[in-house]
Design a protein around this motif. Structure first.
Motif, PDB file in Angstrom:
ATOM      1  N   ASP A 160       0.837  -1.205   0.000  1.00  0.00           N
ATOM      2  CA  ASP A 160       0.000   0.000   0.000  1.00  0.00           C
ATOM      3  C   ASP A 160       0.875   1.260   0.000  1.00  0.00           C
ATOM      4  OD1 ASP A 160      -1.790   2.037   0.489  1.00  0.00           O
ATOM      5  OD2 ASP A 160      -2.949   0.896   1.955  1.00  0.00           O
ATOM      6  N   ASP A 162       0.116   4.143   0.766  1.00  0.00           N
ATOM      7  CA  ASP A 162      -0.166   4.931   1.975  1.00  0.00           C
ATOM      8  C   ASP A 162       0.666   4.481   3.176  1.00  0.00           C
ATOM      9  OD1 ASP A 162      -2.007   6.283   0.553  1.00  0.00           O
ATOM     10  OD2 ASP A 162      -3.771   5.630   1.678  1.00  0.00           O
ATOM     11  N   LEU A 163       1.261   3.293   3.076  1.00  0.00           N
ATOM     12  CA  LEU A 163       2.063   2.774   4.191  1.00  0.00           C
ATOM     13  C   LEU A 163       3.546   2.741   3.848  1.00  0.00           C
ATOM     14  CD1 LEU A 163      -0.231  -0.254   5.220  1.00  0.00           C
ATOM     15  CD2 LEU A 163      -0.176   2.039   6.239  1.00  0.00           C
ATOM     16  N   ASP A 165       5.776   4.815   4.266  1.00  0.00           N
ATOM     17  CA  ASP A 165       6.647   5.399   5.300  1.00  0.00           C
ATOM     18  C   ASP A 165       6.849   4.462   6.496  1.00  0.00           C
ATOM     19  OD1 ASP A 165       3.818   5.838   5.810  1.00  0.00           O
ATOM     20  OD2 ASP A 165       4.451   6.969   7.570  1.00  0.00           O
TER      21      ASP A 165
END
Lengths: 186, 186
Positions: A160, A162-163, A165
């Motif tokens: 993902d 969004d993950l 980081d």
């Protein structure tokens, strides 16, 4: 004698790296051999010298992860009971998914990859055996749904954007904890 | 006056149904307008009479589910607090995923669809707002991973061919129960 092999190995790896990045961006169907050659900075003939087809490249990109999973299956099968076998598969899948995070972007979900994996008997055996070992002996409909959510949810989470980081160690720990909750008997 | 519209609407629906089946089998990239026309049993020109492009067809196939989700968002936003808003989104997503099981086969995962959805501002707004409402106010890394697993795991499970024998009502109930476990604070 070592010299001619080393550059060839490097050239192969550069093609595989470029293909992986393009597959993740455009899917396998949306990536052409020309795009791969352009990304590497060589002609199409140079790519054809290394691989027969785009599908051949996709299979080579997948191969290390399938081989790792086959090893995890052998470790699990050495155990006598269903429950610890299952735990090894869960833990092995999560470890592998986190390690191959970029690969997971397109490993799960792209219908072209699903078809490709299913078309290779050696890959298909691994995918089927994972599901069998995860299932254990008896399972309710709720168990089957939970396994499905675990398989696609965990593999997709690693990929993902969004993950992106979240570091590998933390992601590994959180996914293990989550899988315990997902796979616990209802 | 009703007569000319009815067959046109029917023809559109036949194209959309054929496209949905082909997208699920081959992905959007792997499906051509010719394949869609062949499946419907008409010429390519007849398909072009209804739609400008394959992407246009894919967007039309997705549209009802995006509009449903926009309605769920409006219902959630009418509530004053973050927690019940979140519950409405979770429940609404599961209801929608089960109702559009066949669509979910390729809605989540196909990189071509992801790109297409992101390219449409009205679709992108819905996808972003779902993530925001799910997130609530404060969230840890573990919460973010759990949300990611929920989003891809639940949507994929509805489309999993291994669960094709599970009826909609039972699948809905099990997914709701699972989502409670996945999204519970760690």
């Amino acid at each position: 004698m070592a010299k001619p092999t080393a550059p060839r190995g490097l050239a192969r790896q550069r093609v595989l790296d470029a293909a992986l990045a393009l597959f993740a961006e455009h899917g396998v169907h949306g990536t052409s051999l020309q795009m791969i050659a352009d990304r590497v900075g060589v002609g199409k003939a140079a790519v054809y010298y290394q691989f027969r087809s785009k599908e051949d490249i996709a299979l080579e990109v997948l191969r290390p992860s399938i081989e790792d999973m086959a090893r995890v299956i052998r470790i699990a099968e050495a155990l006598p009971d269903a429950e610890p076998r299952r735990a090894v598969i869960v833990s092995g899948l999560i470890e592998m998914t986190v390690r191959y995070r970029q690969l997971a972007v397109y490993f799960y979900g792209d219908p072209a990859i699903d078809q490709l994996v299913r078309s290779q008997p050696e890959f298909n055996v691994v995918a089927t055996r994972i599901r069998e070992l995860l299932a254990g002996t008896e399972r309710t409909v709720a168990d089957r749904v939970a396994q499905s959510v675990f398989l696609s949810g965990v593999c997709k989470a690693a990929a993902d954007p969004d993950l992106a980081d979240v570091d590998d160690g933390e992601l590994h720990r959180i996914l293990l904890e989550l899988s315990g909750r997902i796979l616990a008997p209802a």
